[in-house]
Design a protein around this motif. Structure first.
Motif, mmCIF file in Angstrom:
data_model
loop_
_atom_site.group_PDB
_atom_site.id
_atom_site.type_symbol
_atom_site.label_atom_id
_atom_site.label_comp_id
_atom_site.label_asym_id
_atom_site.label_seq_id
_atom_site.Cartn_x
_atom_site.Cartn_y
_atom_site.Cartn_z
ATOM 1 N N PRO A 136 13.402 3.419 10.448
ATOM 2 C CA PRO A 136 13.214 3.005 8.813
ATOM 3 C C PRO A 136 13.046 4.157 8.026
ATOM 4 N N LEU A 137 13.553 4.137 6.883
ATOM 5 C CA LEU A 137 12.982 5.299 5.897
ATOM 6 C C LEU A 137 11.623 4.784 5.460
ATOM 7 N N ILE A 138 10.623 5.903 5.591
ATOM 8 C CA ILE A 138 9.417 6.033 4.899
ATOM 9 C C ILE A 138 9.370 6.785 3.940
ATOM 10 N N GLU A 139 8.737 6.367 2.800
ATOM 11 C CA GLU A 139 8.499 7.165 1.626
ATOM 12 C C GLU A 139 7.144 7.548 1.120
ATOM 13 N N PRO A 140 6.524 8.561 1.810
ATOM 14 C CA PRO A 140 5.048 8.628 1.516
ATOM 15 C C PRO A 140 4.967 9.523 0.156
ATOM 16 N N HIS A 141 6.013 9.714 -0.329
ATOM 17 C CA HIS A 141 5.977 10.558 -1.918
ATOM 18 C C HIS A 141 5.735 9.384 -2.692
ATOM 19 N N LYS A 142 5.900 8.023 -2.481
ATOM 20 C CA LYS A 142 6.329 6.765 -3.305
ATOM 21 C C LYS A 142 5.191 5.785 -2.828
ATOM 22 N N PRO A 143 3.848 5.737 -3.151
ATOM 23 C CA PRO A 143 2.788 4.878 -2.743
ATOM 24 C C PRO A 143 3.292 3.521 -3.356
ATOM 25 N N PHE A 144 2.897 2.395 -2.736
ATOM 26 C CA PHE A 144 3.052 1.335 -2.939
ATOM 27 C C PHE A 144 2.366 0.976 -4.508
ATOM 28 N N HIS A 145 3.039 0.093 -5.359
ATOM 29 C CA HIS A 145 2.699 0.032 -6.770
ATOM 30 C C HIS A 145 2.846 -1.491 -6.906
ATOM 31 N N PRO A 146 1.926 -2.087 -6.675
ATOM 32 C CA PRO A 146 1.944 -3.676 -6.975
ATOM 33 C C PRO A 146 2.551 -4.189 -8.187
ATOM 34 N N GLY A 147 3.173 -5.516 -8.175
ATOM 35 C CA GLY A 147 3.895 -5.814 -9.308
ATOM 36 C C GLY A 147 3.067 -6.453 -10.101
ATOM 37 N N ARG A 148 1.822 -6.798 -9.896
ATOM 38 C CA ARG A 148 0.656 -7.132 -10.783
ATOM 39 C C ARG A 148 -0.664 -6.635 -10.072
ATOM 40 N N ARG A 149 -1.609 -6.876 -10.860
ATOM 41 C CA ARG A 149 -2.831 -6.391 -10.478
ATOM 42 C C ARG A 149 -3.304 -6.755 -8.974
ATOM 43 N N MET A 150 -3.956 -6.128 -8.185
ATOM 44 C CA MET A 150 -4.564 -6.416 -6.888
ATOM 45 C C MET A 150 -5.733 -5.638 -6.524
ATOM 46 N N HIS A 151 -6.286 -6.351 -5.802
ATOM 47 C CA HIS A 151 -7.861 -5.952 -5.439
ATOM 48 C C HIS A 151 -7.465 -4.862 -4.042
ATOM 49 N N GLY A 152 -6.772 -5.284 -3.276
ATOM 50 C CA GLY A 152 -6.280 -4.666 -2.309
ATOM 51 C C GLY A 152 -5.012 -4.500 -2.012
ATOM 52 N N ARG A 153 -4.605 -4.266 -0.684
ATOM 53 C CA ARG A 153 -3.125 -4.051 -0.192
ATOM 54 C C ARG A 153 -2.477 -5.319 0.846
ATOM 55 N N PHE A 154 -1.496 -4.807 1.145
ATOM 56 C CA PHE A 154 -0.742 -5.954 2.167
ATOM 57 C C PHE A 154 -1.060 -5.106 3.658
ATOM 58 N N VAL A 155 -1.348 -6.184 4.602
ATOM 59 C CA VAL A 155 -1.781 -5.706 5.917
ATOM 60 C C VAL A 155 -0.549 -5.540 6.474
ATOM 61 N N THR A 156 0.052 -4.213 6.770
ATOM 62 C CA THR A 156 1.107 -3.890 7.673
ATOM 63 C C THR A 156 0.892 -2.732 8.433
ATOM 64 N N GLY A 157 -0.287 -2.411 8.574
ATOM 65 C CA GLY A 157 -0.518 -1.120 9.318
ATOM 66 C C GLY A 157 -0.671 -1.036 10.649
ATOM 67 N N ASP A 158 -0.742 -0.213 11.394
ATOM 68 C CA ASP A 158 -0.849 -0.220 12.924
ATOM 69 C C ASP A 158 0.626 -0.832 13.516
ATOM 70 N N HIS A 159 1.705 -0.626 12.735
ATOM 71 C CA HIS A 159 2.976 -1.133 12.994
ATOM 72 C C HIS A 159 2.854 -2.611 13.333
ATOM 73 N N CYS A 160 2.171 -3.381 12.417
ATOM 74 C CA CYS A 160 2.078 -4.951 12.768
ATOM 75 C C CYS A 160 3.254 -5.410 11.759
ATOM 76 N N GLY A 161 4.064 -4.746 11.262
ATOM 77 C CA GLY A 161 5.062 -5.329 10.674
ATOM 78 C C GLY A 161 4.732 -6.041 9.295
ATOM 79 N N VAL A 162 5.877 -6.601 8.611
ATOM 80 C CA VAL A 162 5.959 -6.989 7.356
ATOM 81 C C VAL A 162 4.935 -8.525 7.377
ATOM 82 N N GLY A 163 4.944 -9.362 8.289
ATOM 83 C CA GLY A 163 4.243 -10.308 8.341
ATOM 84 C C GLY A 163 4.631 -11.147 9.594
ATOM 85 N N HIS A 164 4.836 -12.685 9.484
ATOM 86 C CA HIS A 164 5.494 -13.417 10.372
ATOM 87 C C HIS A 164 6.496 -14.463 9.902
#
Ligand SMILES: [Fe+2]
Length: 298
Positions: A123-151
């Motif tokens: 997949p194309l990974i864009e480390p120069h383009k940090p995630f910018h949430p569509g509205r205010r968020m306290h944290g981030r989505f859990v996708t680390g350690d290659h656990c994927g988008v969700g289920h």
């Protein structure tokens, strides 16, 4: 053994792209992106990936593809050979689709229930383009350690067939819920491929390929913020806040603009990699009157 490593991306066909744009950004907090020359398509981001969700304005209101990642070209070749030996048809995605999906290579096939799959690497990974949430968020989505988008829960044509097929792709898992219901016992199958408790599940009857997509937020405040926003929106909550017995996810479910459900969760435990089953959830997760008993769980 070559194996699927994560549910890397999902592609939905939708009828109302404008409604989805607002739903994704304002309710879910996803980053909405467009690419020049690609009309009728939106990319939704949750992390450094070019996208985790693609919306295609084709009116399907269903899953167009579940993108299953393998580690690299060698693993994709090994899966091609394994599918061939098993007599399972697949087709090459080709350079044009690979470019569109922003992956190095992919194949396309259908599971025993006809659910559309894409097995890809690179997949194309864009480390120069940090995630910018569509509205205010306290944290981030859990996708680390290659656990994927969700289920996702997908349609099935027999749990044994689904289990055998996804085992062939290197996933593991089995029955985790056996729920007494009026008229019989209701079984749900969960398959995992990484530290996420499950990436795909099967069980509830469904006319669509996709029953729900789960997205996990790392901060519990984002779960309750989303809950508050959804309550004030036109999108009904169909399964109330509650905690799953298998993945320990605190979550709730609501309708998307395409009818299938979105589950937003927090606090899922890692896969135990050991078989066990449950007869109910820990607490909550009450079905709304709009949702027929047994339509959705997991
Ligand atoms: Fe779920």
């Amino acid at each position: 053994m070559a194996a699927v490593t994560e549910l890397g991306y999902v592609v939905f066909g939708v009828s109302d792209l404008a409604a989805w744009r607002a739903f994704a950004a304002d309710l879910l907090g996803l980053e909405v992106c467009e690419e020049a020359g690609e009309s009728g398509r939106l990319y939704l981001r949750t992390d450094y990936w070019h996208h985790r969700i693609v919306l295609e304005a084709d009116g399907a209101d269903d899953l167009n593809a579940a993108g299953l990642r393998v580690a690299g070209a060698e693993e994709l070749d090994a899966l091609r050979a394994r599918l061939g030996e098993a007599g399972i048809a697949y087709e090459e995605g080709g350079a044009a689709l690979a470019a569109e999906r922003r992956v190095l290579d992919l194949i396309r096939l259908r599971d025993p229930a006809g659910n559309p799959l894409e097995i890809f690497h690179g997949p194309l990974i864009e480390p120069h383009k940090p995630f910018h949430p569509g509205r205010r968020m306290h944290g981030r989505f859990v996708t680390g350690d290659h656990c994927g988008v969700g289920h996702m829960i997908l349609r099935h044509a027999g749990l044994d067939k689904s289990q055998a097929f996804y085992r062939l792709l290197g996933m593991r898992g089995g029955l985790e819920y056996r729920i007494p219901m009026p008229g019989g016992v209701f079984d749900i199958l969960f398959m995992h491929c990484n530290q996420r408790d499950h990436s795909l599940a099967f069980g509830p009857p469904s006319t669509k390929s996709v029953n729900h997509l789960m997205l996990e937020v790392e901060n519990i405040d984002d779960l309750f913020m989303t809950h508050e926003l959804v309550k004030a929106s036109p999108y009904p909550i169909l399964i109330s806040l509650g905690k799953h017995a298998n993945d320990h996810m605190l979550s709730f479910y609501f309708a998307s603009p395409s009818g299938f459900l979105i589950e937003v969760g927090h606090g899922g435990r890692p896969a135990t990699h050991q078989s066990e089953y449950y007869v109910r959830d820990t607490y909550g997760h009450e079905f709304s009157e709009q949702l027929h008993a047994g339509m959705s769980l997991g």
